[in-house]
Design a protein around this motif. Structure first.
Motif, PDB file in Angstrom:
ATOM      1  N   HIS A 122      58.111  84.318  78.865  1.00  0.00           N
ATOM      2  CA  HIS A 122      58.327  83.608  80.124  1.00  0.00           C
ATOM      3  C   HIS A 122      57.546  84.296  81.245  1.00  0.00           C
ATOM      4  CE1 HIS A 122      61.910  83.195  77.501  1.00  0.00           C
ATOM      5  NE2 HIS A 122      61.839  81.928  77.860  1.00  0.00           N
ATOM      6  N   GLY A 123      57.812  83.877  82.467  1.00  0.00           N
ATOM      7  CA  GLY A 123      57.198  84.530  83.616  1.00  0.00           C
ATOM      8  C   GLY A 123      55.697  84.356  83.719  1.00  0.00           C
ATOM      9  N   GLY A 124      55.162  83.304  83.092  1.00  0.00           N
ATOM     10  CA  GLY A 124      53.723  83.074  83.143  1.00  0.00           C
ATOM     11  C   GLY A 124      52.922  83.969  82.224  1.00  0.00           C
ATOM     12  N   LYS A 125      53.603  84.683  81.318  1.00  0.00           N
ATOM     13  CA  LYS A 125      52.919  85.633  80.443  1.00  0.00           C
ATOM     14  C   LYS A 125      52.559  85.054  79.080  1.00  0.00           C
ATOM     15  CE  LYS A 125      53.067  88.929  83.460  1.00  0.00           C
ATOM     16  NZ  LYS A 125      51.816  89.336  84.145  1.00  0.00           N
ATOM     17  N   TYR A 126      53.004  83.832  78.780  1.00  0.00           N
ATOM     18  CA  TYR A 126      52.616  83.184  77.533  1.00  0.00           C
ATOM     19  C   TYR A 126      52.723  81.675  77.686  1.00  0.00           C
ATOM     20  CZ  TYR A 126      52.006  82.042  72.665  1.00  0.00           C
ATOM     21  OH  TYR A 126      51.511  81.524  71.496  1.00  0.00           O
ATOM     22  N   PRO A 127      51.728  80.913  77.200  1.00  0.00           N
ATOM     23  CA  PRO A 127      50.494  81.431  76.603  1.00  0.00           C
ATOM     24  C   PRO A 127      49.503  81.874  77.674  1.00  0.00           C
ATOM     25  CG  PRO A 127      50.456  79.042  76.600  1.00  0.00           C
ATOM     26  CD  PRO A 127      51.796  79.443  77.149  1.00  0.00           C
ATOM     27  N   ASP A 128      49.072  83.086  77.585  1.00  0.00           N
ATOM     28  CA  ASP A 128      48.132  83.681  78.535  1.00  0.00           C
ATOM     29  C   ASP A 128      46.724  83.417  78.003  1.00  0.00           C
ATOM     30  OD1 ASP A 128      46.855  85.266  80.397  1.00  0.00           O
ATOM     31  OD2 ASP A 128      47.398  87.155  79.419  1.00  0.00           O
ATOM     32  N   GLU A 129      46.232  82.192  78.200  1.00  0.00           N
ATOM     33  CA  GLU A 129      44.987  81.769  77.548  1.00  0.00           C
ATOM     34  C   GLU A 129      43.769  82.554  78.039  1.00  0.00           C
ATOM     35  OE1 GLU A 129      45.328  77.289  75.892  1.00  0.00           O
ATOM     36  OE2 GLU A 129      44.847  77.468  78.019  1.00  0.00           O
ATOM     37  N   GLN A 130      42.953  82.969  77.079  1.00  0.00           N
ATOM     38  CA  GLN A 130      41.740  83.726  77.364  1.00  0.00           C
ATOM     39  C   GLN A 130      40.562  83.095  76.621  1.00  0.00           C
ATOM     40  OE1 GLN A 130      41.831  86.603  79.386  1.00  0.00           O
ATOM     41  NE2 GLN A 130      43.975  86.032  79.724  1.00  0.00           N
ATOM     42  N   LEU A 131      39.432  82.963  77.307  1.00  0.00           N
ATOM     43  CA  LEU A 131      38.234  82.439  76.660  1.00  0.00           C
ATOM     44  C   LEU A 131      37.534  83.609  75.968  1.00  0.00           C
ATOM     45  CD1 LEU A 131      35.782  79.874  78.241  1.00  0.00           C
ATOM     46  CD2 LEU A 131      35.155  81.430  76.408  1.00  0.00           C
ATOM     47  N   ARG A 132      37.637  83.668  74.646  1.00  0.00           N
ATOM     48  CA  ARG A 132      37.143  84.838  73.920  1.00  0.00           C
ATOM     49  C   ARG A 132      36.179  84.520  72.783  1.00  0.00           C
ATOM     50  NH1 ARG A 132      40.057  89.365  75.015  1.00  0.00           N
ATOM     51  NH2 ARG A 132      40.583  89.331  77.227  1.00  0.00           N
ATOM     52  N   LEU A 133      36.223  83.326  72.251  1.00  0.00           N
ATOM     53  CA  LEU A 133      35.367  82.971  71.121  1.00  0.00           C
ATOM     54  C   LEU A 133      34.318  81.972  71.582  1.00  0.00           C
ATOM     55  CD1 LEU A 133      34.844  83.087  68.011  1.00  0.00           C
ATOM     56  CD2 LEU A 133      36.411  81.137  67.812  1.00  0.00           C
ATOM     57  N   PHE A 134      33.040  82.277  71.331  1.00  0.00           N
ATOM     58  CA  PHE A 134      31.990  81.382  71.800  1.00  0.00           C
ATOM     59  C   PHE A 134      30.738  81.519  70.940  1.00  0.00           C
ATOM     60  CE2 PHE A 134      32.249  85.288  74.223  1.00  0.00           C
ATOM     61  CZ  PHE A 134      30.969  85.807  74.170  1.00  0.00           C
ATOM     62  N   ARG A 135      29.972  80.453  70.934  1.00  0.00           N
ATOM     63  CA  ARG A 135      28.712  80.447  70.204  1.00  0.00           C
ATOM     64  C   ARG A 135      27.710  81.354  70.928  1.00  0.00           C
ATOM     65  NH1 ARG A 135      27.113  76.447  66.677  1.00  0.00           N
ATOM     66  NH2 ARG A 135      28.630  74.981  67.578  1.00  0.00           N
ATOM     67  N   LYS A 136      26.935  82.126  70.183  1.00  0.00           N
ATOM     68  CA  LYS A 136      25.967  83.031  70.802  1.00  0.00           C
ATOM     69  C   LYS A 136      25.002  82.242  71.684  1.00  0.00           C
ATOM     70  CE  LYS A 136      22.435  86.534  69.848  1.00  0.00           C
ATOM     71  NZ  LYS A 136      22.965  87.487  70.851  1.00  0.00           N
ATOM     72  N   GLY A 137      24.827  82.718  72.913  1.00  0.00           N
ATOM     73  CA  GLY A 137      23.940  82.072  73.863  1.00  0.00           C
ATOM     74  C   GLY A 137      24.600  80.993  74.695  1.00  0.00           C
ATOM     75  N   ALA A 138      25.866  80.664  74.365  1.00  0.00           N
ATOM     76  CA  ALA A 138      26.542  79.579  75.081  1.00  0.00           C
ATOM     77  C   ALA A 138      27.445  80.072  76.201  1.00  0.00           C
ATOM     78  CB  ALA A 138      27.361  78.737  74.104  1.00  0.00           C
ATOM     79  N   ALA A 139      27.653  81.388  76.305  1.00  0.00           N
ATOM     80  CA  ALA A 139      28.548  81.917  77.340  1.00  0.00           C
ATOM     81  C   ALA A 139      28.053  83.279  77.814  1.00  0.00           C
ATOM     82  CB  ALA A 139      29.974  82.033  76.808  1.00  0.00           C
ATOM     83  N   SER A 140      28.278  83.557  79.093  1.00  0.00           N
ATOM     84  CA  SER A 140      27.852  84.843  79.654  1.00  0.00           C
ATOM     85  C   SER A 140      28.615  85.115  80.943  1.00  0.00           C
ATOM     86  CB  SER A 140      26.348  84.845  79.935  1.00  0.00           C
ATOM     87  OG  SER A 140      26.023  83.855  80.900  1.00  0.00           O
ATOM     88  N   PHE A 141      28.583  86.384  81.357  1.00  0.00           N
ATOM     89  CA  PHE A 141      29.155  86.782  82.637  1.00  0.00           C
ATOM     90  C   PHE A 141      28.042  86.838  83.679  1.00  0.00           C
ATOM     91  CE2 PHE A 141      32.323  88.755  79.776  1.00  0.00           C
ATOM     92  CZ  PHE A 141      33.488  88.274  80.356  1.00  0.00           C
ATOM     93  N   ALA A 142      28.335  86.366  84.885  1.00  0.00           N
ATOM     94  CA  ALA A 142      27.361  86.474  85.973  1.00  0.00           C
ATOM     95  C   ALA A 142      27.275  87.907  86.480  1.00  0.00           C
ATOM     96  CB  ALA A 142      27.742  85.535  87.116  1.00  0.00           C
ATOM     97  N   CYS A 143      28.309  88.706  86.177  1.00  0.00           N
ATOM     98  CA  CYS A 143      28.351  90.135  86.531  1.00  0.00           C
ATOM     99  C   CYS A 143      28.356  90.376  88.038  1.00  0.00           C
ATOM    100  CB  CYS A 143      27.192  90.891  85.878  1.00  0.00           C
ATOM    101  SG  CYS A 143      27.218  90.832  84.072  1.00  0.00           S
ATOM    102  N   LYS A 144      28.991  89.475  88.779  1.00  0.00           N
ATOM    103  CA  LYS A 144      29.124  89.647  90.222  1.00  0.00           C
ATOM    104  C   LYS A 144      30.512  90.124  90.623  1.00  0.00           C
ATOM    105  CE  LYS A 144      25.733  86.030  91.304  1.00  0.00           C
ATOM    106  NZ  LYS A 144      25.511  84.720  91.987  1.00  0.00           N
TER     107      LYS A 144
END
Length: 245
Positions: A122-144
């Motif tokens: 409870h308390g907003g802790k589940y499901p704590d969705e995270q984007l973690r699986l991705f095709r190579k080259g399809a996702a990146s961080f802007a690093c800002k």
């Protein structure tokens, strides 16, 4: 068959790293980036993979994360934090998903948080969705910004099996991590020229603990809500100090 790379970065994660890497030893490639650790983190990583790289411990952690992602050679990449572990059910779902991803280039994973021996529901802790699986080259961080999310090119799907998260080893770890992230949060608000919301911490506590029923998770649920309040309050105090208020 599609090849899966797992990327993990860490700084002084000697205590928690083995559990993380043990949970993904089935992957085709395991990349670990040691961010100037002063303990035995790198030695632990070398027990699981030869692909251990060194990188300065940039305060914007996404710079370090992107460095690790760039070192991966697989068709798909799973990014993990060193205090996380892949469950057997998630392992099986990842294997089947990357063989038949449909129109999706990335996937959100439901993360469950373990607070001092209790899985929070409870308390907003589940499901704590995270984007973690991705095709190579399809996702990146802007690093800002350390709080930014992965930028994805293409559709995003959802997995159902959980990723385990052990955010704090002990009470001292809460203080250490809260001090670090609250500083980054205060610096970001100053850099963006945005005022820091005065009541955000109190509002978050009330919403998560009462409206989202965090109280049903016992003392651990209370501790989680108080930790969020502490983080926001400390960030506000640091913001005022740096702004000369």
């Amino acid at each position: 068959m599609a090849k899966l790379s797992v990327s993990v970065i860490g700084y002084n994660e000697e205590r928690s790293l083995a559990k993380c890497l043990e949970s993904v030893k089935w992957a085709d490639e395991l990349v670990f980036v040691d961010c100037s650790s002063t303990d035995g983190t790198a030695a632990v990583a070398r027990r699981f993979t030869e692909k251990v790289f060194s990188h300065e411990n940039d305060r914007n952690l996404n710079v370090n994360k992107q460095f690790g992602i760039d070192k991966c050679s697989g068709d798909w990449i799973l990014y993990l934090d060193p205090d996380e572990a892949v469950t057997e059910s998630l392992r099986d779902e990842i294997r089947s998903t990357i063989e038949a991803p449909g129109a999706f280039s990335a996937f959100l994973v439901p993360r469950r948080n373990n607070y001092f021996g209790r899985w929070l529901k409870h308390g907003g802790k589940y499901p704590d969705e995270q984007l973690r699986l991705f095709r190579k080259g399809a996702a990146s961080f802007a690093c800002k910004d350390v709080h930014e999310r992965l930028s994805v090119q293409g559709g995003v799907g959802r997995l159902s099996a959980p990723l385990d998260h052990y955010p704090y080893a002990d009470a001292a770890d809460i203080v250490r991590k809260t001090d670090f992230y609250s500083s980054l949060k205060a610096e970001k608000h100053l850099g963006d020229g945005k005022p820091f919301p005065v009541m955000r911490g109190a509002r978050r506590f009330l919403v998560n603990y009462f409206l989202r029923a965090g109280f049903l998770d016992g003392w651990q649920g209370f501790a989680a809500a108080v930790t969020d309040l502490f983080s926001e309050t400390l960030a506000r105090m640091k913001y005022n100090e740096k702004a000369g208020r």
